[in-house]
Design an enzyme around this catalytic site. Sequence first.
Site, PDB file in Angstrom:
ATOM      1  N   LYS A 169       0.871  -1.184   0.000  1.00  0.00           N
ATOM      2  CA  LYS A 169       0.000   0.000   0.000  1.00  0.00           C
ATOM      3  C   LYS A 169       0.901   1.226   0.000  1.00  0.00           C
ATOM      4  O   LYS A 169       1.112   1.898   1.017  1.00  0.00           O
ATOM      5  CB  LYS A 169      -0.915  -0.017   1.225  1.00  0.00           C
ATOM      6  CG  LYS A 169      -2.099   0.946   1.113  1.00  0.00           C
ATOM      7  CD  LYS A 169      -3.086   0.503   0.052  1.00  0.00           C
ATOM      8  CE  LYS A 169      -4.321   1.383   0.032  1.00  0.00           C
ATOM      9  NZ  LYS A 169      -5.268   1.000  -1.028  1.00  0.00           N
ATOM     10  N   SER A 482      -8.327   0.045  -5.007  1.00  0.00           N
ATOM     11  CA  SER A 482      -8.703   0.271  -3.615  1.00  0.00           C
ATOM     12  C   SER A 482     -10.225   0.385  -3.517  1.00  0.00           C
ATOM     13  O   SER A 482     -10.936  -0.566  -3.816  1.00  0.00           O
ATOM     14  CB  SER A 482      -7.990   1.514  -3.076  1.00  0.00           C
ATOM     15  OG  SER A 482      -8.066   1.561  -1.672  1.00  0.00           O
TER      16      SER A 482
END
Length: 640
Positions: A169, A482
């Site tokens: 991430k 996401s």
Amino acid sequence: MAATPRKALADVRQIAARRTAPIVLELDLTVDPLEGVPSDPVTLALAHRRTTLRDLVEALRHAAEDPRVSVVVAHIAAVGTPLARIQEIRAAIGLFRAAGGTAIAYADTFGEFGGGTGPYYLACAFDEIWLAPSGDCGLTGLGMETPFLRGALDRLGVAVEIGQRYEYKNAVNTLVERDFTPAHLEAVSRIIESSSEQVVAGIAEGRRMPADRVRRLIDLGPLAGPVALDVGLIDRLGYRDEVYAAARERVRRSAAGDASAAPGAAGAGLAGVVDADLAPTADTDLAAGESDGGSAGEGAEPVLMYASAYRRLAERREKSPVRRVATLTARGPGAFFLRETAPTPQRLADAPAAGTGSGSDAAGSLDDSAAAGDTRGVPLAPSVTAPHRDPRRSVVALIHGTGQVILGQGSPGPFASPVLAAEAAAAAFRAAARDEDVVAAVFRVNSPGGSYVASDLVRREAERFRASGRPLVVSMGDVAASGGYFVSLAADLIVANPGTLTGSIGVFAGKQVVRELLDKVGVGFGAVAEGEHALMMSPRRPFTVGEREKLEEFLDRVYADFVDKVAAARRLTREQVHELARGRVWTGADAHANGLVDELGGLTDALRLAWIRAGLPEGDTPRVRLAPRPSVLERVRAPK
């Protein structure tokens, strides 16, 4: 006075000739085509003259079926069009060429000295590539640069307190790192590698040369125009007027061939529809030399028409009463009086199962037990209307979700960026469920993510739409990562372009602490609070130990929920999803190979798959309706 009737007769003949004249379809790709639909009237008005991606794709689809359109000319420039959007245009050009049309690409330069890989990749989908003699072929490859601000923030006195799940991430790395972490470098390297594989393969196919030779030429770039011609990267050197002269000559030869093969058939395409859009654009190359005499269609000069104008004209023709009567007549006299009923369960079961890729088994068919389990127990709003499934009236609802995912209605305005607002998206799904003409929906997602709660609310409304008995297909645009992937999970099928950026199954959260910066500039704050965590998100102080624990709990909870929902939707184990998740971004091609998407393709493919899964005739062109269809008043008024 005698000249007036003669001139009037000449004008009538000229108009008649234009109605039946050949068309050269022009694509202006010197500006990045718009994606989505503006939500406010000012932006909508400003964007009215700008070509959208759907304008281009739909115009090419209509042109492939129109005998008057034999040549497409595209003016291409380096404007930063994303890879996935380029691939949608390439696919539409491929369909036009497969129908027998000729596509010509022209560029003043493919990046002046460099930066022309994207536009050149697009041009390779055409039959011919023209380049201005002074232009360059800036085929230099793909690259990605990432800024790291940690050093600058330290100097300013800004501390960043952020948590992430997990090592891939990497959106937060810009703020907290000074260089690539191993995981960040691995992910970015694979994105560039996968994208380069797609570009090299497309160029090799279009230019009919081995992939290794394409890679060698990339390493030699940028190349001057004459050198690019010598090595086979382009077909002709010429200026704009020469390009259109060549296009006009091709149209004349094509029209002459059609006339000799089928006399009297000229003008069968869009003839019979009178519209101001038939007027040619201001292009003297094509307008010069038009004959004032002769019968309509005989020797008429080609008419140059932009994609957006041609699409409007073609769609008006499709909706014309004459066309509808002709369609019904072709189906037989009973079509005027009989209305088809909804398909039986057996008919739905026999409908082609969309999805041929490695992930298609994960989606299943509409009536399998797992799909039923996905929607069992989902309450439907009383306003849901069952679809009538009359093929003559059935439509596929197209719902756009563009921009960052946020809670609420959003704040539309001429200077605001587009957002995927949860309330607006939910309202669109509810409107589609209330429309009895809607037999399926396509959710076009072009979002990098955003609010976890907002993403879950949109996913829930998509799930409730499916519970109404209608199939839902997600079409991913340039990016659906996401939260953009989260909102896609309720779909029967997920369709992505090979160059789409998706995945990023993970979460991050935190804050920036600017206390030292404020001290440097002499700004002080006083604070009064009651509650141990009342000032938890204050940028004036760092997290306490207890607040940091709360942040970690939140990150663990969101990540676990995200992974669980992906596992259920994609029919994977939690361990399998975790290996693909951890915040990692994938290209559409890699996501398809790993089972995160079902099909590789664009919006046109998604609409076709939704139409077929609704049990409607596979050979018919899907009719599309935007959802919702707000009035001007609804666009202007403030949200409730």
